[in-house]
Scaffold this active site. Structure first.
Site, mmCIF file in Angstrom:
data_model
loop_
_atom_site.group_PDB
_atom_site.id
_atom_site.type_symbol
_atom_site.label_atom_id
_atom_site.label_comp_id
_atom_site.label_asym_id
_atom_site.label_seq_id
_atom_site.Cartn_x
_atom_site.Cartn_y
_atom_site.Cartn_z
ATOM 1 N N HIS A 429 -24.347 -32.967 20.145
ATOM 2 C CA HIS A 429 -25.320 -33.811 20.851
ATOM 3 C C HIS A 429 -24.748 -34.275 22.191
ATOM 4 C CE1 HIS A 429 -28.076 -37.526 20.917
ATOM 5 N NE2 HIS A 429 -27.113 -37.841 21.773
ATOM 6 N N GLU A 430 -23.539 -34.807 22.167
ATOM 7 C CA GLU A 430 -22.961 -35.372 23.388
ATOM 8 C C GLU A 430 -22.559 -34.292 24.389
ATOM 9 O OE1 GLU A 430 -23.309 -38.374 23.949
ATOM 10 O OE2 GLU A 430 -23.587 -39.230 21.964
ATOM 11 N N HIS A 434 -26.472 -33.643 25.939
ATOM 12 C CA HIS A 434 -26.521 -34.378 27.207
ATOM 13 C C HIS A 434 -25.837 -33.619 28.340
ATOM 14 C CE1 HIS A 434 -28.457 -37.864 25.609
ATOM 15 N NE2 HIS A 434 -27.490 -38.154 24.768
ATOM 16 N N GLU A 488 -32.687 -38.349 24.367
ATOM 17 C CA GLU A 488 -31.971 -38.385 23.093
ATOM 18 C C GLU A 488 -32.512 -37.317 22.145
ATOM 19 O OE1 GLU A 488 -29.278 -39.890 22.660
ATOM 20 O OE2 GLU A 488 -29.380 -41.125 24.464
#
Length: 681
Positions: A429-430, A434, A488
């Site tokens: 995810h990070e 992103h 997100e």
């Protein structure tokens, strides 16, 4: 809602702190002190009564020196005291009287006579109680949001300020190139003019602009949170004597200059320097960072994190970073051009600084398990970004009581696999969530970052793109309240989409022969998609029809996508009389139905974001995150099964001469309160 039970976890840091040199400990101490001085800024941003409640709790601690049982007597039972202390610890952990996750207001759950009895202990308590007597138990407001009969926001002050007012002032600020992240808005008594309160040490009027309707003006006024920012800057100045390198000195200088003047141009400069400070032993994040709690989605809450790197865990993450380009080429928007990454991805994926860190001081209304910053997309594209995994926070999460939405026959296996699946999901995810994506942009001097004569083809429509970011337009400015939740959601989808990749999972140590095999890890991730989607419903307000938390809305939208388009990969069974929800995953359909459904949703969100298509995004995302019919029934069952909220207790550092010592606290509600009392903020 009144606070009943809670789960308290210690964010242990002693082994990491012990490995620091004396100089690093001194640096960490002053940085941590600076971080905690941000607490009163957050309190002021949450609600008008939060600061007085904070002072009431700490003054009560002082009057009994933390010997809480001495308060029990006529008019105050041990049960009453326990309820109040649970409230106090919950308040301190959330830095205000609204949950950091979900933005719902919580109240003490004791009679006003009990609070008045406590207030009798000192003149200061009596004065503070008069300030909070009505507001501490008042419901409505139920949650944060635009000021109304049921919601409130301390970003918007004054007489009946409405959404139209906020939008009009935002246009004035954008037209005059003023960033809104560190501002609050106050409507004047006459009902026409507005004051934009700028967070800064310096005070006084900075500028004045006429309103487009000709009725009044917008005044930019410096000095919001002045005293607290002054204390923050003083500790940052001390910390600068113990920096490890010139980048850290430049970073702290920029922080200080930004906080003193209120200039976000200077703050943006600090972020460019911060990205270049690779793998520091003591990491930090400071500033008005996340706009989750602003109903308009542009004003940011203050947060400050000081953490210590874990070298061994960081080495594992570096392996993923080195191979990241391989997996970017497997994302749904990848096409042969641009080295297999396609036109909607950066030409060069700058390997970011990706660290596993343990938090020493995390002054924030919500303690995130992972963070990817900065939020400024131009800096991300030009200078890069950093990703951090907050390891001691994630360990606490793995030990916490969870929602019981997995069938009893699978509960043991689910628990065994949950932490590794969750950990690597957050990592992906990070880093690749992103960290990916390329905005199509027209700059102020008329230049484009794509060929306008031969525009890239939108893989959804099969036609050349028709929209992009015009001069002065930004992601948050164009997408407003949707920006954070869509961002997100997109990041969560990237992680979930890649979590069945055998090569990737093997790199993490999961094969068909490992103790936790790769296929079971993927299966668990899909179970988590179901559980998290249901859990997210607890942060939906049926009365207002609004979502209270960006991640919760994202998780529900992903679950709904799988239910509608996943061909039966996930099913939810609801036994309404028994208030029981069960998530079932069809293992055989994960790759054939689940992954394509996630990929299609991910591609839509990615393209909306890259091409500034906020209208298309709103239609698509609002439909996927709409809560109606049976989902409302599910929500009731979710609320009936809600586990106690998580509270975290941090350590403190103390300076005696030139020696820095560390003190950790018991993971109890009393430990939470004591840790805050000894911070003296």
């Amino acid at each position: 809602m009144a606070v009943d039970g809670v789960q308290v976890f210690k964010l242990g840091i002693e082994p990491q702190f012990g490995r620091l040199t004396d100089r690093e400990k001194r640096y960490a101490h002053h940085m941590a002190r600076s971080a905690w001085f941000g607490a009163r800024i957050i309190l002021r941003q949450v609600s008008p009564e939060s600061t007085a409640i904070f002072d009431f709790i700490l003054e009560l601690y002082r009057t009994c020196s933390g010997h809480w049982s001495s308060l029990i007597g006529p008019g105050l039972s041990s049960e009453d005291l326990q309820r109040f202390l649970t409230y106090a610890a919950t308040f301190l952990s959330n830095v205000g009287n609204y949950y950091g996750s979900g933005d719902q207001k919580f109240i003490p759950g004791v009679e006003s006579t009990v609070l008045r009895k406590l207030a009798d202990r000192s003149p200061m308590l009596a004065d503070l109680y008069e300030e909070i007597a009505e507001s501490i138990n008042a419901r409505p407001p139920f949650s944060l949001g635009y000021p109304s009969q049921t919601t409130q926001s301390s970003y918007y002050l004054g007489n009946n300020i409405g959404e139209d007012d906020v939008a009009m002032v935002s246009r004035v600020l954008e037209h005059n190139s003023i960033f809104p992240e560190n501002t609050r808005l106050r409507k004047g008594g006459g009902g026409t003019g507005f004051e934009v309160l700028l967070a800064s040490v310096e005070r006084g009027d900075a500028a004045q602009f006429p309103l487009p309707n000709g009725k009044g003006s917008v005044r930019l006024v410096r000095g919001d949170h002045s005293f607290d920012l002054q204390r923050i800057c003083a500790e940052l100045t001390e910390a600068s004597k113990y920096v490890a390198n010139d980048s850290q000195r430049q970073l702290l200088d920029a922080y200080i200059e930004s906080f003193q003047s209120g200039s976000l141009d200077i703050y943006r400069k600090s972020q460019r320097v911060w990205v270049r400070d690779k793998a520091p032993r003591v990491e930090n994040i400071f500033g008005f960072v996340e706009p989750y709690r602003d109903p308009q989605g542009i004003r940011a809450e203050f947060e400050a994190l000081v953490a210590i790197a874990d070298d061994e865990e960081t080495t594992l993450l570096a392996k993923l970073v080195e191979n990241s380009a391989t997996y970017i080429r497997r994302l749904p928007w990848a096409t042969p051009e641009n080295d297999g990454k396609g036109p909607f991805e950066k030409n060069l994926f700058e390997p970011p600084d990706f660290s596993s860190i343990h938090t020493l001081a995390y002054c924030s209304s919500i303690i995130f398990p992972g963070i990817n910053l900065p939020n400024y997309n131009d800096i991300r594209q030009e200078d890069g970004f950093k990703s951090v995994i907050i390891a001691n926070r994630m360990v606490a999460e793995s030990q916490a009581e969870q929602y019981p939405f997995i069938d009893d026959s699978e509960a043991k296996q689910f628990k065994k696999h949950k932490f590794p699946a969750y950990y690597w999901w957050v990592v992906l995810h990070e880093l690749l969530g992103h960290g990916t994506g390329r905005m199509m942009v027209e700059t102020i001097d008329g230049k484009f970052n794509f060929d306008t004569k031969n525009p890239p083809v939108n893989p959804i429509t099969g036609e050349p793109i028709k929209s992009w970011y015009k001069p002065g337009q930004t992601w948050t400015g164009e997408f407003g309240d949707l920006a954070t939740t869509v961002d997100e959601c997109r990041a969560e989808l990237v992680g979930a989409y890649l979590m069945d990749d055998p090569e990737l999972l093997e790199m993490f140590g999961f094969t068909e022969a490992s103790d936790i095999c790769a296929e079971d890890l993927t299966y668990n991730l899909y179970q988590q998609l179901g559980v998290d989607g249901l859990r997210g419903l607890s942060n939906f307000n049926v009365q207002s029809g609004k979502w209270g938390q960006a991640h919760s809305r994202a998780h529900f939208a992903i679950l709904k996508c799988l239910l509608l388009h996943g061909g039966g990969v996930i099913a939810i069974t609801h036994n309404k009389p028994k208030k029981c929800l069960t998530v079932r995953v069809d293992r055989s359909k994960i790759r054939t139905h689940g992954k394509p459904a996630l990929g299609k949703m991910l591609l839509h969100l990615h393209m909306f974001r890259c091409t500034a298509d906020s209208k298309g995004c709103r239609e698509y995302y609002e439909e996927l995150s709409r809560v109606d019919e049976e989902y409302v029934d599910w929500r009731e069952t979710v609320l009936a099964n809600k586990p106690p909220p998580l509270l975290f207790v941090h350590a403190n550092t103390f300076l005696d001469g030139d020696t820095v010592s560390l003190k950790e606290y018991e993971p109890t509600i009393e430990g939470v309160i004591k840790s805050w009392a000894e911070r003296k903020v």
